[in-house]
Design an enzyme around this catalytic site. Structure first.
Site, mmCIF file in Angstrom:
data_model
loop_
_atom_site.group_PDB
_atom_site.id
_atom_site.type_symbol
_atom_site.label_atom_id
_atom_site.label_comp_id
_atom_site.label_asym_id
_atom_site.label_seq_id
_atom_site.Cartn_x
_atom_site.Cartn_y
_atom_site.Cartn_z
ATOM 1 N N ASP A 1 0.754 -0.793 0.012
ATOM 2 C CA ASP A 1 -0.111 0.082 -0.278
ATOM 3 C C ASP A 1 0.980 1.246 0.424
ATOM 4 O O ASP A 1 1.573 1.346 0.522
ATOM 5 C CB ASP A 1 -1.064 0.433 1.256
ATOM 6 C CG ASP A 1 -2.076 0.868 1.186
ATOM 7 O OD1 ASP A 1 -2.069 1.690 0.307
ATOM 8 O OD2 ASP A 1 -2.603 1.894 2.595
ATOM 9 N N ASN B 1 -11.524 -2.449 -5.147
ATOM 10 C CA ASN B 1 -10.350 -1.633 -6.014
ATOM 11 C C ASN B 1 -11.087 -1.275 -7.707
ATOM 12 O O ASN B 1 -10.435 -0.147 -8.136
ATOM 13 C CB ASN B 1 -8.678 -2.249 -6.332
ATOM 14 C CG ASN B 1 -8.200 -1.584 -5.142
ATOM 15 O OD1 ASN B 1 -6.974 -2.737 -4.649
ATOM 16 N ND2 ASN B 1 -8.332 -1.270 -4.378
#
Ligand code: IPE
Ligand code: IPE
Ligand code: MG
Length: 237
Positions: A14, A62
């Site tokens: 991330d 996502n």
């Protein structure tokens, strides 16, 4: 100090977007740089005799990102396999995927299926990548599969146990996850491996994924060695 062998490390890659923003670059530049860390970290995984690395590459959530970013992410995925498949074969690495890949762009489905097929008999290491993965979706899938077995009289309801659940997860053939690392400073699981991480050690590092080098990964392995995995027991000092 405990000396804990790691068989399986899971990562949440991330911070690509924030890495790019900090440099005045488009978010996708962060993804591109992030791709380079994947093989660097996997080299460190192999050097440390860790059998399996599981990577969170694309979550079921996502899809809520702009289409242009999603398109590029899957292009990078294709490129990653194209560039690395020969090395993965050389090192006896088996590629596995977690998640429903039928929603991926056709070219990525093809890339991924080819990598799985080509590496299926390798067993030195496992490179397990989560694509359109969500832990809740995985648990729904497992529940449906188990319910079907019961309905078809192939499984007695009283025989359902923790192992039955594990057997119906994408990770069924993999060792338990010893260590989960999330980069970028966020301290949440974001729908990652909720069942599998029940007794794993967690490390949350502020480093953005594109800055997460081999040295930073090895610092995490050292930190893991200081952990005392008690599993509910009392350990005499
Ligand atoms: C991780 O980086 C990559 C994916 C989720 C695909 P992000 O794109 O989430 O980067 P940040 O969190 O916005 O910085
Ligand atoms: C988790 O990161 C998913 C991946 C790394 C692939 P996100 O950036 O999507 O998670 P949130 O939105 O911060 O929870
Ligand atoms: Mg993020």
């Amino acid at each position: 100090m405990a000396n804990n062998q790691i068989n399986h490390v899971a990562l949440i890659m991330d911070g690509n977007g924030r890495w790019a923003k900090k440099r005045g670059l488009p978010r996708t530049a962060g993804h591109e740089e992030g791709c380079k860390r994947i093989i660097e970290i996997f080299d460190a995984v192999k050097a440390n005799h860790i059998y399996c690395m599981t990577l969170y590459a694309f979550s079921t959530e996502n899809w809520n990102r702009p289409k242009s970013e999603i398109t590029l992410l899957f292009r990078y995925l294709d490129k990653f396999f194209k560039d690395n498949i020969a090395d993965l074969m050389r090192d006896g690495v088996r590629v596995q995927v977690m998640g429903d890949i039928t929603r991926l762009p056709k070219h990525s489905q093809k890339t991924v299926l080819e990598a799985i097929k080509k590496t299926k008999d390798n067993n030195n290491y496992v490179f397990n990548i989560a694509l359109n993965y969500g832990s809740r979706q995985e648990l729904v899938k497992a529940t449906k599969e188990i319910a079907t077995l019961v309905k078809e009289n192939k499984l007695d309801i009283n025989d359902i146990n923790e192992q039955t659940i594990s057997d119906h997860l994408y990770t069924s053939n993999l060792p338990p996850i010893d260590l989960m690392i999330r980069t970028s400073g966020e301290q949440r699981l974001s729908n990652y491996l909720l069942y599998q991480l029940a007794y794993s050690e967690f490390i949350f590092t502020p480093t953005y994924w594109p800055d997460f080098t081999k040295d930073k990964f090895e610092e995490c392995l050292k930190e893991y060695q200081t952990r005392d995995r008690r599993y509910g027991k009392i350990v005499e000092e």
